[in-house]
Write a protein that holds these residues in place. Structure first.
Motif, PDB file in Angstrom:
ATOM      1  N   UNK A 173      11.309  12.175   3.486  1.00 23.39           N
ATOM      2  CA  UNK A 173      12.657  12.217   3.120  1.00 23.39           C
ATOM      3  C   UNK A 173      11.938  11.634   1.445  1.00 23.39           C
ATOM      4  N   UNK A 174      10.688  10.323   1.757  1.00 19.42           N
ATOM      5  CA  UNK A 174      10.344   9.647   1.081  1.00 19.42           C
ATOM      6  C   UNK A 174       9.638  10.280  -0.338  1.00 19.42           C
ATOM      7  N   UNK A 175       9.375  11.562   0.129  1.00 18.87           N
ATOM      8  CA  UNK A 175       8.370  12.443  -1.230  1.00 18.87           C
ATOM      9  C   UNK A 175       9.147  13.411  -1.817  1.00 18.87           C
ATOM     10  N   UNK A 230       9.495  12.965  -5.481  1.00 20.62           N
ATOM     11  CA  UNK A 230       9.603  13.937  -6.416  1.00 20.62           C
ATOM     12  C   UNK A 230      10.821  14.507  -7.351  1.00 20.62           C
ATOM     13  N   UNK A 231      12.165  13.658  -7.378  1.00 22.15           N
ATOM     14  CA  UNK A 231      13.369  14.040  -7.563  1.00 22.15           C
ATOM     15  C   UNK A 231      12.605  13.026  -9.152  1.00 22.15           C
ATOM     16  N   UNK A 232      11.991  11.381  -8.258  1.00 22.55           N
ATOM     17  CA  UNK A 232      12.047  10.366  -9.417  1.00 22.55           C
ATOM     18  C   UNK A 232      10.263  11.270 -10.702  1.00 22.55           C
ATOM     19  N   UNK A 242       0.557  -1.678   0.002  1.00 25.58           N
ATOM     20  CA  UNK A 242      -0.359  -0.410   0.007  1.00 25.58           C
ATOM     21  C   UNK A 242       1.145   1.409   0.329  1.00 25.58           C
ATOM     22  N   UNK A 243       2.191   1.402   0.816  1.00 23.59           N
ATOM     23  CA  UNK A 243       3.010   2.283   0.908  1.00 23.59           C
ATOM     24  C   UNK A 243       2.951   2.346  -0.669  1.00 23.59           C
ATOM     25  N   UNK A 244       3.980   1.743  -1.400  1.00 25.02           N
ATOM     26  CA  UNK A 244       4.491   2.250  -2.514  1.00 25.02           C
ATOM     27  C   UNK A 244       2.917   2.334  -3.477  1.00 25.02           C
ATOM     28  N   UNK A 276      -0.186  13.297  -0.900  1.00 23.00           N
ATOM     29  CA  UNK A 276       1.068  14.049  -0.597  1.00 23.00           C
ATOM     30  C   UNK A 276       0.470  13.965   1.192  1.00 23.00           C
ATOM     31  N   UNK A 277      -0.420  13.753   1.092  1.00 25.19           N
ATOM     32  CA  UNK A 277      -0.988  13.605   2.607  1.00 25.19           C
ATOM     33  C   UNK A 277      -0.584  12.205   2.831  1.00 25.19           C
TER      34      UNK A 277
END
Length: 362
Positions: free
Chosen positions: A278-280, A284-286, A32-34, A268-269
């Protein structure tokens, strides 16, 4: 047999079943996180493409970036109110006084409106890929504005990182086939607006001591941003819309565009609540690379060159280094704050021991 009279084999099988159930739950949570991360990347990239298509498509005939951004803010304001106050599906965090709203939320809303207005206006003059490359200068703008506000300190490492990002963007710009300086000015103005918004948010958190999730922030900021956008729309775009004839814009497409904007903020939330900042940032870079590469396939005005890709790669390496530096700084600050709290608790306990008189033996 064990002491409880149950066979050891049965207890062993029960433990194995419990372990399997735990692993399944972990896999489900990880999946679910991915899924949320992929949803954020898809919505973020799709929203950029959607805005570009709505503003530049001759079939839709809606080249009004201020009006489009105003619709986004109005839609978000109404939907946030319905979800939080009518159906009460999402809980809004409190702690916002009138003084905090005027001194913090209003500047954040104004800068957010400026960012969206100028960023969407740039799509009328430059390609999506080139606009994304110019956005890589965001850390440079944030750092220098933060230094002016006393939130950042100049160091040799940060100077090197800012130099790498700047060189990368210059190289990517040199490789651009056709440059519209009007579009560059619009996009860089959007970058300054976003950097200012981030600085105001950092002041909002550090000096005011208020932390809000993305939904709560959108609830407070969207009406203010809509009001800030209403004034330039009245004077700049409404006369153009009136002179072009009767308003005959596709409501379904514009409604879907507004809904995608709200869904992006909701994603985003979800990502931040399930993972971390860090994940967001990594996502964002991807997302940036996805937008640059896919835009060359989707839009005819986006043509990438080798110099573009090399320059953007250099800039992104600087962005990654900047994010890594900021996260290490935040982690060390959290650790020092935790140590300070522990010392304060020990001191309070020592004081309490001194203040409480010991009972005499009778």
């Amino acid at each position: 047999m064990d002491r409880s009279g149950r066979p050891l084999r049965v207890r062993g099988e029960a433990g194995m079943v419990a372990d399997v159930v735990k692993r399944i739950r972990r896999c489900g949570e990880g999946g679910s996180t991915y899924g949320y991360i992929l949803l954020y990347i898809a919505l973020s990239s799709g929203q950029i493409f959607f805005n570009k298509w709505v503003l530049s498509s001759k079939q839709i005939n809606f080249p009004y970036p201020v009006a489009l951004t105003l619709l986004h803010m109005l839609f978000s304001s109404v939907l946030c109110f319905v979800l939080t106050k009518v159906f009460k599906i999402i809980k809004i965090e409190g702690g916002i006084t009138s003084e905090i709203y005027l001194t913090s939320v209003v500047p954040i809303g104004a800068m957010f409106a400026m960012t969206l207005w100028l960023g969407n206006s740039a799509y009328l003059y430059i390609s999506v890929a080139f606009a994304q490359m110019l956005k890589a200068t965001m850390p440079v703008a944030v750092f220098f504005l933060g230094t002016a506000a006393g939130l950042e300190a100049m160091s040799c490492r940060m100077f090197v990182i800012m130099t790498v990002i700047s060189i990368g963007v210059v190289v990517a710009s040199y490789g651009e086939i056709s440059i519209s300086w009007i579009g560059v000015v619009y996009q860089m103005g959007g970058v300054v607006g976003e950097a200012s918004r981030l600085i105001f948010m950092e002041i909002f958190v550090k000096r005011k001591g208020v932390r809000l999730n993305s939904i709560s922030m959108m609830y407070y900021v969207s009406p203010c941003s809509a009001l800030c956008l209403f004034v330039p729309w009245i004077f700049l775009e409404k006369p153009k819309m009136d002179s072009s004839g009767p308003w005959n814009f596709p409501p379904i497409i514009l409604g879907l565009n507004c809904l995608c904007t709200f869904a992006l903020n909701l994603s985003v939330f979800l990502v931040i609540s399930r993972t971390s900042a860090l994940t967001i940032r990594v996502a964002g870079v991807v997302r940036d690379w996805v937008v640059v590469l896919l835009s060359a396939l989707i839009f005819s005005d986006s043509k990438l060159t080798i110099i573009n890709i090399i320059g953007y790669g250099i800039a992104i390496s600087g962005v990654v280094a900047y994010n890594n530096h900021k996260l290490k700084k935040e982690a060390s600050q959290i650790k020092s704050d935790g140590t300070a709290k522990t010392e304060d608790q020990e001191r309070s306990q020592d004081v309490q021991v001194v203040l409480i008189p010991q009972k005499e033996n009778t």
